[in-house]
Scaffold this active site. Sequence first.
Site, mmCIF file in Angstrom:
data_model
loop_
_atom_site.group_PDB
_atom_site.id
_atom_site.type_symbol
_atom_site.label_atom_id
_atom_site.label_comp_id
_atom_site.label_asym_id
_atom_site.label_seq_id
_atom_site.Cartn_x
_atom_site.Cartn_y
_atom_site.Cartn_z
ATOM 1 N N ASP A 106 38.170 41.784 46.545
ATOM 2 C CA ASP A 106 37.729 42.737 47.567
ATOM 3 C C ASP A 106 36.237 42.584 47.849
ATOM 4 O OD1 ASP A 106 40.338 43.732 47.541
ATOM 5 O OD2 ASP A 106 39.833 45.342 46.136
ATOM 6 N N ASP A 124 43.646 45.910 40.473
ATOM 7 C CA ASP A 124 42.290 46.396 40.687
ATOM 8 C C ASP A 124 41.732 46.872 39.358
ATOM 9 O OD1 ASP A 124 42.227 45.944 43.447
ATOM 10 O OD2 ASP A 124 43.028 47.918 43.915
#
Length: 154
Positions: A127, A110
């Site tokens: 995401d 991330d």
Amino acid sequence: MIKRYGLFCSAFAGVFLLDQWVKSLTLAGLRWESAYFDLTLAFNRGVAFSMLSFLEHHLKYLHLAILLGLFIYLFWQKKFLKDHRIAFGMMLGAGCSNLLDRFIHGGVVDMFFWHKGFEFAIFNVADVMINLSVALILVKEFLWRKGKNDRMDQ
């Protein structure tokens, strides 16, 4: 068959490659900070908001099973896949990209961190694409149904 699934495959590959490219830049050291938003490296060993991180060694197999189940369901439900080829291509490309991270890096890479006004979870391109694909499916389903119902009422 390739023509039938061309949009699906293009969306899948596009999202997968874009997500992996941004992750490779992040892993190579790309960082950025601002008053609202940072680009920083984080490994999510759980699922959304790091939930289930205590299952980190088994989570990749659960992730794999869910993706395989979705692939099988979609190719069995050809009409639903046909109606949402791009959205499901995006969703599965993003899911496979995150799954690859779990096998290679031990967790999902991330990098996007929103922190102005409130601190939001760190997330990645995949995401965003998963959320966008769900929104596309919902909008199309509701608009399609509304349009179909309006035609039936006349």
